[in-house]
Design a protein around this motif. Structure first.
Motif, PDB file in Angstrom:
ATOM      1  N   PRO A 252       0.832  -1.212   0.000  1.00  0.00           N
ATOM      2  CA  PRO A 252       0.000   0.000   0.000  1.00  0.00           C
ATOM      3  C   PRO A 252       0.869   1.266   0.000  1.00  0.00           C
ATOM      4  O   PRO A 252       1.932   1.287   0.606  1.00  0.00           O
ATOM      5  CB  PRO A 252      -0.778  -0.104   1.315  1.00  0.00           C
TER       6      PRO A 252
ATOM      7  N   ALA B  15      -6.730  -6.021  -2.151  1.00  0.00           N
ATOM      8  CA  ALA B  15      -7.687  -5.481  -1.190  1.00  0.00           C
ATOM      9  C   ALA B  15      -8.295  -6.594  -0.350  1.00  0.00           C
ATOM     10  O   ALA B  15      -8.436  -6.452   0.868  1.00  0.00           O
ATOM     11  CB  ALA B  15      -8.779  -4.692  -1.912  1.00  0.00           C
TER      12      ALA B  15
ATOM     13  N   LEU C 281      -5.769  -7.870   2.192  1.00  0.00           N
ATOM     14  CA  LEU C 281      -5.612  -6.918   3.296  1.00  0.00           C
ATOM     15  C   LEU C 281      -6.802  -6.973   4.248  1.00  0.00           C
ATOM     16  O   LEU C 281      -6.620  -7.000   5.467  1.00  0.00           O
ATOM     17  CB  LEU C 281      -5.446  -5.491   2.751  1.00  0.00           C
TER      18      LEU C 281
ATOM     19  N   VAL D 251      -9.298  -0.949   3.832  1.00  0.00           N
ATOM     20  CA  VAL D 251      -8.618  -0.535   2.603  1.00  0.00           C
ATOM     21  C   VAL D 251      -9.333   0.646   1.956  1.00  0.00           C
ATOM     22  O   VAL D 251     -10.547   0.608   1.741  1.00  0.00           O
ATOM     23  CB  VAL D 251      -8.541  -1.708   1.592  1.00  0.00           C
TER      24      VAL D 251
END
Ligand code: ZN
Length: 122
Positions: free
Chosen positions: A37, A89, A92, A99
């Protein structure tokens, strides 16, 4: 394919500056997290991706144009980016991260963007 960047792209820098002005503490380019990220706010357990509208296909955005030639080449490329964004995404969120995506075009209205982010960061 991403080249190694030490300082981040212009849109990333703009978002960092904005967050900083809003008093947020963050880290950049956490390579140990899925998709690396662009910005991570540990306190909010939030990962932010700053996406270019063209490459990441921002829906209904004038910057997400489709080239008129080699259409299937571009389509494949775009589909791959979208797939990768989705799988990053979901990896995560599975790891407990919230996210957020910031689009390049949103940076043109920094106050609106900061308002949107502060609403989400709670
Ligand atoms: Zn856009």
């Amino acid at each position: 394919m991403r080249a190694v960047r030490l300082s981040g792209t212009a849109p990333e820098l703009a978002v960092r500056k904005l967050l900083h002005s809003g008093g947020y503490r963050f880290r950049v380019q956490r390579r140990d997290l899925p998709g690396t990220p662009d910005i991570v706010l540990p306190r909010y357990k939030t990962a932010i991706f700053v996406h270019g509208c063209f490459w990441h296909r921002h829906e209904n955005c004038s910057k997400a144009t489709t080239p008129k030639t080699r259409i299937s080449f571009w389509k494949k490329k775009f589909d791959r980016n979208i797939q990768r964004d989705r799988s990053n995404a979901s990896a995560l969120s599975a790891a407990g991260w919230f996210v957020l995506t910031v689009w390049e075009c949103e940076i043109r209205e920094p106050e609106d963007l900061l308002a949107r982010l502060s609403k989400l960061l709670k």
